[in-house]
Design a protein around this motif. Structure first.
Motif, PDB file in Angstrom:
ATOM      1  N   GLN A   1       0.882  -1.170   0.000  1.00  0.00           N
ATOM      2  CA  GLN A   1       0.000   0.000   0.000  1.00  0.00           C
ATOM      3  C   GLN A   1       0.922   1.223   0.000  1.00  0.00           C
ATOM      4  OE1 GLN A   1      -2.363   0.667   3.652  1.00  0.00           O
ATOM      5  NE2 GLN A   1      -4.173   0.330   2.401  1.00  0.00           N
ATOM      6  N   LEU A   2       1.398   1.606  -1.176  1.00  0.00           N
ATOM      7  CA  LEU A   2       2.430   2.631  -1.287  1.00  0.00           C
ATOM      8  C   LEU A   2       1.862   4.030  -1.051  1.00  0.00           C
ATOM      9  CD1 LEU A   2       4.386   1.272  -4.386  1.00  0.00           C
ATOM     10  CD2 LEU A   2       5.100   1.202  -1.985  1.00  0.00           C
ATOM     11  N   ALA A   3       2.535   4.799  -0.209  1.00  0.00           N
ATOM     12  CA  ALA A   3       2.011   6.097   0.202  1.00  0.00           C
ATOM     13  C   ALA A   3       1.920   7.092  -0.950  1.00  0.00           C
ATOM     14  CB  ALA A   3       2.881   6.671   1.328  1.00  0.00           C
ATOM     15  N   LEU A   4       2.974   7.207  -1.749  1.00  0.00           N
ATOM     16  CA  LEU A   4       2.988   8.259  -2.768  1.00  0.00           C
ATOM     17  C   LEU A   4       1.827   8.153  -3.753  1.00  0.00           C
ATOM     18  CD1 LEU A   4       4.264  10.723  -4.078  1.00  0.00           C
ATOM     19  CD2 LEU A   4       5.822   9.195  -5.314  1.00  0.00           C
ATOM     20  N   PRO A   5       1.543   6.981  -4.360  1.00  0.00           N
ATOM     21  CA  PRO A   5       0.406   6.915  -5.285  1.00  0.00           C
ATOM     22  C   PRO A   5      -0.928   7.251  -4.616  1.00  0.00           C
ATOM     23  CG  PRO A   5       1.836   5.002  -5.568  1.00  0.00           C
ATOM     24  CD  PRO A   5       2.295   5.702  -4.335  1.00  0.00           C
ATOM     25  N   PHE A   6      -1.104   6.848  -3.350  1.00  0.00           N
ATOM     26  CA  PHE A   6      -2.348   7.182  -2.659  1.00  0.00           C
ATOM     27  C   PHE A   6      -2.434   8.678  -2.397  1.00  0.00           C
ATOM     28  CE2 PHE A   6      -2.751   2.644  -1.997  1.00  0.00           C
ATOM     29  CZ  PHE A   6      -4.128   2.459  -1.998  1.00  0.00           C
ATOM     30  N   GLY A   7      -1.297   9.307  -2.111  1.00  0.00           N
ATOM     31  CA  GLY A   7      -1.291  10.759  -1.941  1.00  0.00           C
ATOM     32  C   GLY A   7      -1.636  11.481  -3.232  1.00  0.00           C
ATOM     33  N   ILE A   8      -1.073  11.006  -4.344  1.00  0.00           N
ATOM     34  CA  ILE A   8      -1.378  11.615  -5.646  1.00  0.00           C
ATOM     35  C   ILE A   8      -2.850  11.416  -6.000  1.00  0.00           C
ATOM     36  CG2 ILE A   8      -0.909  11.453  -8.126  1.00  0.00           C
ATOM     37  CD1 ILE A   8       2.013  10.772  -7.348  1.00  0.00           C
ATOM     38  N   ALA A   9      -3.379  10.227  -5.710  1.00  0.00           N
ATOM     39  CA  ALA A   9      -4.794   9.959  -5.995  1.00  0.00           C
ATOM     40  C   ALA A   9      -5.702  10.911  -5.212  1.00  0.00           C
ATOM     41  CB  ALA A   9      -5.125   8.506  -5.668  1.00  0.00           C
ATOM     42  N   ALA A  10      -5.411  11.114  -3.934  1.00  0.00           N
ATOM     43  CA  ALA A  10      -6.219  12.035  -3.116  1.00  0.00           C
ATOM     44  C   ALA A  10      -6.131  13.458  -3.664  1.00  0.00           C
ATOM     45  CB  ALA A  10      -5.742  11.989  -1.663  1.00  0.00           C
ATOM     46  N   TRP A  11      -4.957  13.844  -4.113  1.00  0.00           N
ATOM     47  CA  TRP A  11      -4.744  15.158  -4.727  1.00  0.00           C
ATOM     48  C   TRP A  11      -5.619  15.289  -5.969  1.00  0.00           C
ATOM     49  CZ3 TRP A  11       0.342  15.999  -7.887  1.00  0.00           C
ATOM     50  CH2 TRP A  11       0.393  17.294  -8.391  1.00  0.00           C
ATOM     51  N   ARG A  12      -5.644  14.267  -6.810  1.00  0.00           N
ATOM     52  CA  ARG A  12      -6.458  14.313  -8.021  1.00  0.00           C
ATOM     53  C   ARG A  12      -7.957  14.311  -7.724  1.00  0.00           C
ATOM     54  NH1 ARG A  12      -3.166  10.229 -12.207  1.00  0.00           N
ATOM     55  NH2 ARG A  12      -1.365  11.613 -12.473  1.00  0.00           N
TER      56      ARG A  12
END
Length: 423
Positions: free
Chosen positions: A336-347
């Motif tokens: 559950q990688l943090a960076l992609p989830f952070g980018i998804a929330a941003w989008r």
């Protein structure tokens, strides 16, 4: 300025008077952006000595106002995080530490890119305001014990100019510039003690632990050299912190922690940082866990929200649209990688691409499982929230490959959440 550029280009060191002149001249506009951009690149490539970084930090402090809390009659202690995904720790931490009778002046910022901003989270609460005068801040520190508010424009204005320049010249990663940027504001703020939460891993500003350690030590040295009792914890940001990523949903999770519950990792880091802050403030034996379970920290939270115009009982914003992703097979959640989830929330609207953008407070992600949890086919893995359903596709694109379900034997556990302490 050309002499200084040549010296740093050729791996030389700058003297205290040279650095003082350069920062003052840049703040006044005598030294232009093109020359300071060249200096930033020379620093990125050739580094700075400890004394140069100290002089740079002190020069940036001297470019503006400083604050002084000596009249409070309380010990002051602050915390700074280098930022991550799901990092809502300031919200439960400030009232927890303030409930022990110390003053916690948290001058915070807004999110940019995939890292969230504390002020954006708190503005999910109806009526809460981030902008306080110095008199309001002092009164609140006396009466409530803690404040979270926007930093005034008068603190380290040289850093504001240099920060914007680094962002467009590929020099953001220069450790001397990061350390002096963070610490110039924290030292100018006037706190007597400071704990740094320096992240490493996928969702961190610096993903490599060795680079994070180097940055942490540079900042600890700067703080202690300036007479601020300073320590740092290196903490893992490979995976999101807690079960929520966004603004309103992170406030909800913070309230769960203040009520004595919440995800284990958020509670662990909150308690670790609170213990470290109170130890620097002269209370090494403080029962921080007891202050959470007893409701004492929650009482301070409610007083803090009311003091800044907010309604602690108001319902938090709810998104108009949601989309849940379900497990295609049974097994264990391997990653559950943090960076992609952070980018998804941003989008989804939870973050901003430019400082002038508005965030959607209800947008974000709720995680239903953490890495290492058992998964049953058809079980919900996470839910996306947005006010515009057309945002889901791009958010899901960001999450391609960011999570996986497989056999338990394939799961590789991470090391401890708090990897090291530096002082």
């Amino acid at each position: 300025m050309i002499d200084l550029l040549r010296a740093k280009r050729d791996r030389g060191s700058l003297s205290t008077p040279q650095i003082d002149w350069m920062i003052d001249a840049y703040t006044r506009g005598y030294v232009g952006d093109e020359q300071m951009a060249a200096m930033a690149m020379a620093i990125l490539l050739n580094g700075m000595t400890r004394s140069e970084v100290r002089d740079l930090t002190l020069a940036m402090i001297a470019s503006g106002e400083t604050m002084n809390f000596d009249g409070l009659g309380k010990t002051t202690v602050d915390k700074h995080s280098t930022g991550g995904v799901g990092d809502k720790i300031t919200l439960p931490l400030m009232p927890l530490v303030a409930s022990f009778g110390v003053a916690v002046p948290q001058l915070s910022g807004r999110g940019l890119g995939h890292t969230g901003g504390t002020l954006d989270k708190l503005e999910s609460i109806r009526g809460w305001r981030a902008d306080l005068t110095n008199d309001e801040m002092m009164a609140q520190l006396r009466d409530v014990g803690g404040v979270i508010c926007a930093a005034g424009a008068g603190l380290a204005p040289a850093d504001k100019k240099l920060y914007a320049l680094r962002d467009i010249t590929g020099t953001v990663e220069a450790i001397p510039l990061i350390a002096s940027s963070i610490m110039s504001k924290k030292i100018a703020e006037g706190t007597k003690a400071l704990v740094l939460d320096v992240k490493f891993g996928s969702g961190a500003f610096m993903q490599d632990i060795a680079r994070s350690r180097e940055l942490a030590q540079a900042m600890v040295d700067l703080g202690n050299d300036a007479g601020v009792r300073t320590s740092a914890l290196l903490t893992d940001m490979e995976r999101p912190l807690g079960l929520t990523i966004g603004n309103a949903n992170e406030v909800r999770e913070s309230l769960e922690v203040l009520a004595g519950g919440g995800p284990a990792d958020v509670v662990e880091l909150t308690l670790a940082l609170a213990s470290e802050m109170l130890a620097l403030a002269g209370q090494p034996d403080a029962d921080v866990a007891g202050a959470l379970t007893s409701g004492r920290a929650m009482d301070t939270w409610r007083r803090f929200i009311v003091a800044q115009g907010g309604d602690p009982d108001a319902a938090l914003p709810v998104a108009q649209e949601s989309h849940t992703v379900y497990a295609a097979s049974s097994g264990v959640l391997l990653e559950q990688l943090a960076l992609p989830f952070g980018i998804a929330a941003w989008r989804l609207g939870a973050g901003r691409a430019r400082a002038t953008d508005q965030v959607v407070h209800a947008a974000g992600i709720d995680l239903h499982l953490k890495a290492g949890d058992a998964v049953t086919e058809g079980q919900p893995l996470f839910t996306l929230f947005a006010d515009d359903a057309s945002r889901f596709e791009r958010a899901l694109d960001a999450l391609d490959g960011a999570y996986a379900v497989g056999p338990a034997a394939s799961f590789v556990p991470r090391g401890p959440l708090v990897a090291e302490r530096l002082a």
